[in-house]
Structure formats: structure tokens, C-alpha cells
Scaffold this active site. Structure first.
Site, PDB file in Angstrom:
ATOM      1  N   LYS A 213     -98.240 -20.040   2.034  1.00 32.19           N
ATOM      2  CA  LYS A 213     -97.036 -19.249   1.771  1.00 32.19           C
ATOM      3  C   LYS A 213     -96.114 -20.020   0.819  1.00 32.19           C
ATOM      4  CE  LYS A 213     -92.989 -17.285   3.966  1.00 32.19           C
ATOM      5  NZ  LYS A 213     -92.252 -16.970   5.170  1.00 32.19           N
ATOM      6  N   GLU A 219    -101.140 -30.789   3.573  1.00 27.93           N
ATOM      7  CA  GLU A 219    -102.586 -30.715   3.878  1.00 27.93           C
ATOM      8  C   GLU A 219    -103.283 -29.817   2.858  1.00 27.93           C
ATOM      9  OE1 GLU A 219    -100.134 -30.247   6.059  1.00 27.93           O
ATOM     10  OE2 GLU A 219    -100.635 -31.063   8.040  1.00 27.93           O
ATOM     11  N   GLY A 270     -95.300 -17.200   8.304  1.00 31.11           N
ATOM     12  CA  GLY A 270     -96.653 -17.766   8.164  1.00 31.11           C
ATOM     13  C   GLY A 270     -97.600 -17.289   9.245  1.00 31.11           C
ATOM     14  N   ARG A 271     -97.138 -17.320  10.513  1.00 29.11           N
ATOM     15  CA  ARG A 271     -98.051 -16.946  11.609  1.00 29.11           C
ATOM     16  C   ARG A 271     -98.200 -15.428  11.755  1.00 29.11           C
ATOM     17  NH1 ARG A 271     -93.592 -19.543  13.016  1.00 29.11           N
ATOM     18  NH2 ARG A 271     -91.992 -18.537  14.270  1.00 29.11           N
ATOM     19  N   GLU A 356     -95.313 -21.435  18.501  1.00 28.22           N
ATOM     20  CA  GLU A 356     -94.467 -21.697  17.333  1.00 28.22           C
ATOM     21  C   GLU A 356     -93.303 -20.686  17.312  1.00 28.22           C
ATOM     22  OE1 GLU A 356     -95.926 -23.606  13.372  1.00 28.22           O
ATOM     23  OE2 GLU A 356     -95.690 -21.493  12.910  1.00 28.22           O
ATOM     24  N   HIS A 387    -117.521 -22.364  33.377  1.00 29.56           N
ATOM     25  CA  HIS A 387    -118.282 -23.576  33.699  1.00 29.56           C
ATOM     26  C   HIS A 387    -117.529 -24.821  33.263  1.00 29.56           C
ATOM     27  CE1 HIS A 387    -121.766 -21.230  34.949  1.00 29.56           C
ATOM     28  NE2 HIS A 387    -121.344 -20.376  34.012  1.00 29.56           N
ATOM     29  N   LYS A 496     -93.345 -33.755   9.680  1.00 28.68           N
ATOM     30  CA  LYS A 496     -93.753 -33.699   8.261  1.00 28.68           C
ATOM     31  C   LYS A 496     -92.995 -34.755   7.467  1.00 28.68           C
ATOM     32  CE  LYS A 496     -94.537 -28.676   7.853  1.00 28.68           C
ATOM     33  NZ  LYS A 496     -94.059 -27.463   7.207  1.00 28.68           N
TER      34      LYS A 496
HETATM   35  O1  F6P Z   1     -96.657 -25.687  10.635  1.00 29.75           O
HETATM   36  C1  F6P Z   1     -95.591 -25.074  10.032  1.00 29.75           C
HETATM   37  C2  F6P Z   1     -96.015 -24.010   9.071  1.00 29.75           C
HETATM   38  O2  F6P Z   1     -94.918 -23.721   8.272  1.00 29.75           O
HETATM   39  C3  F6P Z   1     -96.532 -22.748   9.744  1.00 29.75           C
HETATM   40  O3  F6P Z   1     -95.533 -21.922  10.211  1.00 29.75           O
HETATM   41  C4  F6P Z   1     -97.329 -22.161   8.654  1.00 29.75           C
HETATM   42  O4  F6P Z   1     -98.176 -21.152   9.123  1.00 29.75           O
HETATM   43  C5  F6P Z   1     -98.051 -23.379   8.143  1.00 29.75           C
HETATM   44  O5  F6P Z   1     -97.086 -24.408   8.226  1.00 29.75           O
HETATM   45  C6  F6P Z   1     -98.601 -23.281   6.751  1.00 29.75           C
HETATM   46  O6  F6P Z   1     -97.592 -23.061   5.812  1.00 29.75           O
HETATM   47  P1  F6P Z   1     -97.942 -22.585   4.355  1.00 29.75           P
HETATM   48  O7  F6P Z   1     -98.626 -21.287   4.433  1.00 29.75           O
HETATM   49  O8  F6P Z   1     -96.635 -22.523   3.649  1.00 29.75           O
HETATM   50  O9  F6P Z   1     -98.850 -23.626   3.727  1.00 29.75           O
END
Ligand code: F6P
Length: 527
Positions: A213, A219, A270-271, A356, A387, A496
Site C-alpha cells: 500500500k 521487508e 492494509g488488512r 491489528e 491431534h 519498525k
Molecule cells: O504491519 C503494519 C502494516 O502497515 C500492515 O497494516 C500492513 O498490512 C502491512 O504493514 C504492509 O504494509 P504495506 O502494504 O504498506 O507494505
């Protein structure tokens, strides 16, 4: 915002008195014996989902008080504010409109015949126009990738909401995925994950989707850069054909070197984003028609939530139970048990959705809450969980409400399996409730352990969409009652920021001013 926090309503006190008087001793077995209609009374049909709520620790009186609580907190008005596009994400001053992505296209509103059914949408028809032109472009692209036999592998690079939704859904829709395409999901900054995928793919037959987003997540940026470097180092040349970005930050994607982009909007959390361009892996996997069915199933659940009276509204009934269990019974977690192997990533997906969204210790005004919020969500597909940890569910010291998800009709024709699977899910819910008397102790099951049973006729794009929208809305309901902002996630920021600082310290060896444990670990890692 016309909201009253749950603990400031008369119903909250009434619920506490009812719980103290008899609620804590409620026994579902006795309730069934006294009421032959309990199953019907505590069942709820919603689009694509049938829910049996009858094994929960709730009676008519409690349910009525919970509905009073919903009314007194202004739940319906808060829901209407969601569907009117008001900025209910108050800490970021944003509307919350993932639901609008699922709304079918409508003709211009000056034609009253085809005006949106939802009056509030009349103010959002410009957004709806954008949404549908963006969706059409994305689905046309998905179809072109499907038709391109030279592309055999699709690698989604993203994390959190930019990974869990599409990954969960592509697995869930395994029976609908077109042959000849493989899907890979890389989320972790741990290079082992990307390296393992890169070993299995070739530059000329791979499409990388960089899903973020913000297009700033460390990452994803690290993995995207390594993938691009690998692509070019291994003879890949056509970035426009082999890389696409799914983001609200198109300029950043362009600056990164990706010209094929699919955008969305800051009012999609995002979620809650797999209904947007973030859903592209699913659209490639099941095709444009399948993706539209997925949106359609979710939209049907949106309409159920938006228009059904609270007493027959499934997301409302589930969210009220969540509050009842968390704040009155004091249950700390909920276990989700999907009895369908294709729903294997649903628990992970729901963890982000619930924890979240509602893992907050202050209300929307920033005031510290005097009660608990999000439970811990966890689970595995059945029958595997039986199990592993079901021992604890049946005989442990803590009561954990379980949410079973079952699918009536299978997509395979292997004889015997599905009947056995269904027998197991029904039997587990039964065992949790009925228990077993054994004087010896070790073989005694107390029973009266609550569960909810969600049943889909079939696992289809539409029923998956409805199931996920149901979960989104029940999280909205508990968050609304708790008076929190379910749509921000400030709790992930500190880690972060510190990771950047620690990364620099790992390289330099400078541990000045840091706490003793962090300093000790850094020195050990550098030794
Ligand atoms: O972990 C925090 C967060 O902002 C989530 O809410 C989101 O889904 C994820 O990081 C990834 O964010 P982005 O889509 O901006 O890379």
C-alpha cells in the site's frame, strides 16, 4: 461521531449484574433440555453462511441485554457512518471504504431507476466510478496474464495485508486456480524465503507483483530490490512485462523502476485490501469472473450487515458474543478451526484482521480503557488441530471459545473422506459442549465449552468473499462497542523504527546508550 463507549451505558452494568447473578453458571446442556427450539432460536442465516450459535453460553435475556448494549453504544449509527464514507479512522483522518470496492457498478445517480440502493452511496458515485474503471483495468490485465502461456509463475512480494489476504484466498480457491500457473508468496525479510522461490523460477517465465500500500515497507522493498537484481543478473530485460506494482503510491513504484502499476486508495486499510489491486494474484488465479463473484459474495454480506435489524444480523450477533466472552467471562482467546484444508491460512489472516484492528489499550479519543479488548486468535485446520491442541480445548484449565468452519459439499470425489471430516467437526463441537463424566478425573470432560459453527454450502469465490466480509464486520462490531479506532495500527511503528537503529548498531558495533539486554545480544551477534 455519535458513539458511547460500552462501559458508559446502563446495559453494561445490567450485563455485569446478570453475569454475577446467574450468567457465570449458565449451562448450555440445561438450556437445550429446557428449550427444544434453542437450535433454531440461536441459529442465523446470512448470505452464503449458516451459523449455529446455540452452543454458546448465552440465553435470551443475555442476548436482549447485549442488543441493548449495541443500541446504547450507537452501533447502528457508527455502522451507518462507515457506509457513508465518514472519516471514522479518526487518528489518520481517513474514511474506511474497503466495502465500496465490492459494490457493483451503478449508472449515474441522476437516473433514479439505477441509483445505488444505499442512499449514502449517492455521495460516493465518483469514487465508485474510479473503483470500477480501476477494477476493469486490473481484471483485463489478470486475463492477459492468464492467456499468456509463457508466464508460468506469479511471485507476490508483500507483507501483512499485502500478503495474508491474497495468499489465504489463492489457497482457498485452489479448485478454481487455472492449470499452468504457479503462485508463490514472499513476505519475510528473511532471505531464505525469497531465495527458495528464486531457485524454482526463471526470469523469462515469471511475473513479480510488488504489493505494498505504502511502497515503503522495508521487508517488501528489500525483497523487491533483490528480485529485480536477480532478474537482471539472470538475463531478464523487460521489467514492464515481468514486474507490476500494486500500491497507493504509484510515484514510488515508478521511482523504483516499475512502470506497470495498479493503484488503490488511502481509505482502504492494509488488512482490508484484498478487494483492491492487492487481490491481483487471486484475480489471475481464478479469472475476472471468479474475482467478481468473490466481490459479489462480500457485497451480499455488506448488505446483510448494513440493512438487517441488529437482532438478526450475523456480524452483530458474533461481535456481541465476542464482547460477552472477553469482558464478562474473561476468556482471553478464540480458536478458529476451519475444517477444510484449503482454508489453512484463514487463521493467520484473521489474526491480523482481529488483533491489528482491535488490539488497542486506548479508546478513539486516546483515553486508557478500563476493560480488555482483542482476544488472542489462533488455530489450525481440522482435523489436524484435534491431534495437537484440542486436548487443551477439552480439558485445559482455560475455556477457549472455538469457531468451527465447515463446508457441506466437497470438490473431490474420494469416497468416505468428506463424511468423516464432517463427522469430526460436528463431534468436536458436541464433545466440547456435552463433556463426559468420569470419576477418575483424567478421563473427565467438564463440557459446557462454547463453540460457534459456521457452515458454507460449498467453498466458492462468493462464499469465501461472504465469509471474510462477515469476519471484517464482526471485528467492526466489537471495536465499535469498545469505542476504539479499529482502523489504525500505531502499535507496529515502534518496532519498525527501532529495527533501523539496531541495524545500524549491528553494522557499527556501537552499543552506547542501549539497554543491557539489547547491548548483550548485539555484542553476541557481532562476536
Ligand atoms: O504491519 C503494519 C502494516 O502497515 C500492515 O497494516 C500492513 O498490512 C502491512 O504493514 C504492509 O504494509 P504495506 O502494504 O504498506 O507494505
Amino acid at each position: 461521531m455519535s458513539r458511547t463507549r460500552c462501559d458508559r451505558t446502563p446495559a453494561w452494568g445490567a450485563l455485569q449484574s446478570a453475569f454475577d447473578a446467574t450468567g457465570h453458571a449458565f449451562d448450555a446442556r440445561t438450556a437445550f433440555a429446557a428449550d427444544p427450539d434453542r437450535f433454531t432460536r440461536f441459529s442465523q442465516t446470512a448470505p452464503h453462511v449458516f451459523a449455529d450459535l446455540s452452543k454458546n453460553l448465552i440465553d435470551e435475556a443475555t442476548q436482549a441485554l447485549l442488543l441493548d448494549l449495541a443500541q446504547q453504544t450507537g452501533l447502528a449509527a457508527h455502522r451507518d457512518a462507515l457506509f457513508a464514507g465518514e472519516a471514522i479512522n479518526n487518528t489518520e483522518q481517513r474514511a474506511v471504504m474497503h466495502w465500496l470496492l465490492r459494490n457493483p457498478a451503478v449508472a449515474p445517480v441522476n437516473n433514479s431507476e439505477s441509483a445505488p440502493k444505499n442512499a449514502a452511496l449517492q455521495g460516493l458515485s465518483a469514487e465508485l466510478g474510479w473503483i470500477h474503471s480501476t477494477l476493469d483495468q486490473m481484471l483485463a490485465y489478470a486475463e492477459s496474464v492468464r492467456a499468456d502461456a509463457a508466464i508460468t509463475d506469479v511471485v507476490n512480494i508483500g507483507i501483512g495485508g499485502s500478503d495474508l489476504g491474497p495468499q489465504m484466498a489463492v489457497l482457498a480457491m485452489d479448485d478454481y486456480v487455472m492449470p499452468g500457473k504457479r503462485f508463490h508468496f514472499v513476505s519475510n525479510v528473511d532471505g531464505h524465503e525469497l531465495a527458495a522461490v528464486l531457485k524454482r523460477v526463471k526470469p523469462e517465465s515469471t511475473l513479480f507483483l510488488v504489493a505494498s500500500k505504502t511502497f515503503t515497507t522495508i521487508e517488501t522493498m528489500t525483497n523487491a530490490l533483490s528480485a529485480k537484481t536477480w532478474f537482471e543478473a539472470n538475463g531478464g530485460t523487460d521489467i514492464a512485462r515481468h514486474f507490476a506494482a500494486l500500491t497507493t503510491n504509484v510515484p514510488a513504484a515508478n521511482a523504483f523502476g516499475i512502470s506497470t502499476t495498479f493503484g488503490f486508495w488511502d481509505w482502504v486499510g492494509g488488512r482490508y485490501s484484498m478487494w483492491s489491486a492487492i487481490g491481483l494474484p487471486l484475480a489471475i488465479a481464478i479469472g475476472a469472473e471468479g474475482f467478481r463473484e468473490f466481490l459479489g459474495g462480500a457485497h451480499a454480506m455488506d448488505e446483510h450487515f448494513r440493512t438487517t435489524p441488529l437482532a438478526q444480523n450475523l456480524p452483530v450477533r458474533l461481535g456481541l458474543l465476542d464482547v460477552w466472552y472477553r469482558n464478562f467471562h474473561g476468556f482471553t482467546s478464540r480458536s478458529i478451526a476451519p475444517y477444510h484444508s484449503a482454508l489453512g491460512r484463514v487463521p493467520a489472516y484473521l489474526q491480523q484482521l482481529e488483533m491489528e484492528s482491535n488490539g488497542k489499550r486506548v479508546d478513539a479519543t486516546g483515553e486508557t480503557l478500563p476493560f480488555d479488548t482483542s482476544p488472542v486468535l489462533w488455530g489450525e485446520p481440522g482435523t489436524n488441530g484435534q491431534h495437537a491442541y484440542f486436548q487443551m480445548l477439552h480439558q485445559g484449565t482455560e475455556v477457549v471459545p472455538v469457531e468451527f468452519v465447515a463446508v457441506k459439499t466437497p470438490k473431490h470425489d474420494l469416497p468416505g473422506h468428506h463424511n468423516l471430516l464432517l463427522a469430526n467437526v460436528v463431534a468436536q463441537a458436541q464433545a466440547l459442549m456435552v463433556g463426559k463424566v468420569d470419576a477418575g478425573g483424567h478421563k473427565h470432560f467438564t463440557g459446557n465449552r462454547p463453540s460457534t459453527f459456521l457452515l458454507l454450502e460449498e467453498l466458492t469465490p462468493a462464499s469465501l468473499g461472504a465469509l471474510i466480509a462477515l469476519q471484517e464486520h464482526r471485528v467492526f462490531v466489537s471495536g465499535a462497542l469498545w469505542g476504539i479506532n479499529s482502523f489504525d495500527q500505531w502499535g507496529v511503528e515502534l518496532g519498525k523504527v527501532l529495527a533501523k537503529e539496531v541495524e545500524a548498531r549491528l553494522l557499527s558495533g556501537d552499543v552506547s546508550g542501549v539497554d543491557g539486554s539489547t547491548s548483550g545480544l548485539l555484542q553476541r551477534l557481532r562476536a
